[in-house]
Design a protein around this motif. Sequence first.
Motif, PDB file in Angstrom:
ATOM      1  N   LEU A 112      -4.171  -2.448   1.655  1.00 14.83           N
ATOM      2  CA  LEU A 112      -4.445  -2.338   3.104  1.00 14.83           C
ATOM      3  C   LEU A 112      -5.548  -3.311   3.511  1.00 14.83           C
ATOM      4  O   LEU A 112      -5.493  -3.891   4.599  1.00 14.83           O
ATOM      5  CB  LEU A 112      -4.844  -0.901   3.463  1.00 14.83           C
ATOM      6  CG  LEU A 112      -3.713   0.107   3.535  1.00 14.83           C
ATOM      7  CD1 LEU A 112      -4.263   1.505   3.819  1.00 14.83           C
ATOM      8  CD2 LEU A 112      -2.689  -0.284   4.592  1.00 14.83           C
ATOM      9  N   GLY A 113      -6.519  -3.492   2.622  1.00  8.89           N
ATOM     10  CA  GLY A 113      -7.571  -4.480   2.881  1.00  8.89           C
ATOM     11  C   GLY A 113      -7.008  -5.885   2.997  1.00  8.89           C
ATOM     12  O   GLY A 113      -7.449  -6.672   3.847  1.00  8.89           O
ATOM     13  N   ALA A 159       0.839  -1.208   0.000  1.00  6.14           N
ATOM     14  CA  ALA A 159       0.000   0.000   0.000  1.00  6.14           C
ATOM     15  C   ALA A 159       0.867   1.249   0.000  1.00  6.14           C
ATOM     16  O   ALA A 159       0.599   2.215  -0.732  1.00  6.14           O
ATOM     17  CB  ALA A 159      -0.932  -0.010   1.209  1.00  6.14           C
ATOM     18  N   LEU A 186       1.014   4.012  -2.908  1.00  3.74           N
ATOM     19  CA  LEU A 186       0.746   5.408  -2.589  1.00  3.74           C
ATOM     20  C   LEU A 186       1.903   6.287  -3.058  1.00  3.74           C
ATOM     21  O   LEU A 186       1.695   7.387  -3.576  1.00  3.74           O
ATOM     22  CB  LEU A 186       0.502   5.576  -1.089  1.00  3.74           C
ATOM     23  CG  LEU A 186      -0.066   6.914  -0.648  1.00  3.74           C
ATOM     24  CD1 LEU A 186      -1.385   7.227  -1.347  1.00  3.74           C
ATOM     25  CD2 LEU A 186      -0.262   6.908   0.858  1.00  3.74           C
ATOM     26  N   LYS A 194      -3.963   4.856  -6.064  1.00  5.30           N
ATOM     27  CA  LYS A 194      -4.601   5.105  -4.763  1.00  5.30           C
ATOM     28  C   LYS A 194      -5.618   4.013  -4.448  1.00  5.30           C
ATOM     29  O   LYS A 194      -5.701   3.528  -3.309  1.00  5.30           O
ATOM     30  CB  LYS A 194      -5.264   6.480  -4.740  1.00  5.30           C
ATOM     31  CG  LYS A 194      -4.279   7.626  -4.736  1.00  5.30           C
ATOM     32  CD  LYS A 194      -4.982   8.971  -4.927  1.00  5.30           C
ATOM     33  CE  LYS A 194      -3.988  10.082  -5.169  1.00  5.30           C
ATOM     34  NZ  LYS A 194      -4.646  11.346  -5.534  1.00  5.30           N
ATOM     35  N   VAL A 195      -6.383   3.607  -5.457  1.00  6.53           N
ATOM     36  CA  VAL A 195      -7.337   2.507  -5.268  1.00  6.53           C
ATOM     37  C   VAL A 195      -6.570   1.229  -4.929  1.00  6.53           C
ATOM     38  O   VAL A 195      -6.970   0.467  -4.037  1.00  6.53           O
ATOM     39  CB  VAL A 195      -8.231   2.317  -6.522  1.00  6.53           C
ATOM     40  CG1 VAL A 195      -9.057   1.055  -6.433  1.00  6.53           C
ATOM     41  CG2 VAL A 195      -9.126   3.539  -6.727  1.00  6.53           C
ATOM     42  N   GLN A 196      -5.463   1.006  -5.618  1.00  6.56           N
ATOM     43  CA  GLN A 196      -4.651  -0.180  -5.359  1.00  6.56           C
ATOM     44  C   GLN A 196      -4.084  -0.160  -3.940  1.00  6.56           C
ATOM     45  O   GLN A 196      -4.057  -1.190  -3.273  1.00  6.56           O
ATOM     46  CB  GLN A 196      -3.522  -0.292  -6.390  1.00  6.56           C
ATOM     47  CG  GLN A 196      -2.793  -1.605  -6.367  1.00  6.56           C
ATOM     48  CD  GLN A 196      -3.668  -2.787  -6.752  1.00  6.56           C
ATOM     49  OE1 GLN A 196      -4.644  -2.635  -7.489  1.00  6.56           O
ATOM     50  NE2 GLN A 196      -3.340  -3.949  -6.261  1.00  6.56           N
ATOM     51  N   ALA A 197      -3.660   1.009  -3.488  1.00  8.00           N
ATOM     52  CA  ALA A 197      -3.130   1.128  -2.125  1.00  8.00           C
ATOM     53  C   ALA A 197      -4.190   0.731  -1.097  1.00  8.00           C
ATOM     54  O   ALA A 197      -3.912  -0.012  -0.149  1.00  8.00           O
ATOM     55  CB  ALA A 197      -2.638   2.553  -1.875  1.00  8.00           C
ATOM     56  N   LYS A 198      -5.413   1.210  -1.292  1.00 11.72           N
ATOM     57  CA  LYS A 198      -6.504   0.851  -0.372  1.00 11.72           C
ATOM     58  C   LYS A 198      -6.769  -0.648  -0.394  1.00 11.72           C
ATOM     59  O   LYS A 198      -7.019  -1.270   0.649  1.00 11.72           O
ATOM     60  CB  LYS A 198      -7.785   1.602  -0.738  1.00 11.72           C
ATOM     61  CG  LYS A 198      -7.757   3.062  -0.390  1.00 11.72           C
ATOM     62  CD  LYS A 198      -9.053   3.735  -0.800  1.00 11.72           C
ATOM     63  CE  LYS A 198      -8.974   5.230  -0.642  1.00 11.72           C
ATOM     64  NZ  LYS A 198     -10.177   5.905  -1.149  1.00 11.72           N
ATOM     65  N   GLU A 199      -6.711  -1.234  -1.578  1.00 13.40           N
ATOM     66  CA  GLU A 199      -6.934  -2.673  -1.706  1.00 13.40           C
ATOM     67  C   GLU A 199      -5.863  -3.454  -0.941  1.00 13.40           C
ATOM     68  O   GLU A 199      -6.166  -4.439  -0.264  1.00 13.40           O
ATOM     69  CB  GLU A 199      -6.920  -3.050  -3.191  1.00 13.40           C
ATOM     70  CG  GLU A 199      -7.396  -4.450  -3.457  1.00 13.40           C
ATOM     71  CD  GLU A 199      -7.542  -4.728  -4.948  1.00 13.40           C
ATOM     72  OE1 GLU A 199      -6.873  -5.670  -5.418  1.00 13.40           O
ATOM     73  OE2 GLU A 199      -8.315  -4.016  -5.618  1.00 13.40           O
TER      74      GLU A 199
END
Length: 161
Positions: A50-51, A20, A24, A43-48
Motif C-alpha cells: 500500500l505504501g 496488498a 492480505l 500483513k507487513v508485506q500488504a502494508k508495504e
Amino acid sequence: MSEKVYKALNEQVGKEVFSAYLYLSMATYFDSIDLPGFAKWMKVQAKEELGHAMKIYDFLYERGSRVELPALEKPKATWKSPLEAFEAAYEHEKFITKSINTILELARKENDYATEQFLSWFVKEQVEEEAQTDIIVRKLKKLQDSPTGLYMLDRELGSRE
C-alpha cells in the motif's frame, strides 16, 4: 507527462493495491492454518505494498495529474501449502518487476526523465522484494514436510517488523 506514462502509472497504482490485497488474502490463509508468523509477514508485506501505491499516487499528483483507481479483482484465497503460497508471492513479485520495467522503458521512450528517476527507487525495491520471497521459497523447499522446521520458520517470519 505523456498520456501513455500517465495511464501506465495509474495502472501500477492498481497493481500495487492488488498486491496488498493478495498478501492480505495470503495472511488470512496462514491464519486459518495456524501459522501466525507467516500471517504476520504477509500483513507487513500488504502494508508495504500500500505504501508503494501511495508513492505512485503522490508522484502523479506532484506532476499535476489525477489518479484514477481501477477496479480490483478478487485475489485467490487458498493454497495447497505454505510453499505454494510463497511460490505464488514470488511469481507475483516477478510480475510487478516486469510491470515497473515496462513503465521505465516507456518513460525513457517518452523522454520523461522525472518518471525515470522516480522509478529507480522501485527498480531497487523489486530486487529486494524478489529476493525476500525467493529466500522463503527456498527455505520451505528445504524443510519439505518437517513440522519442527515449519514451526521454526513461522517464528522467524513472525519477527518481521
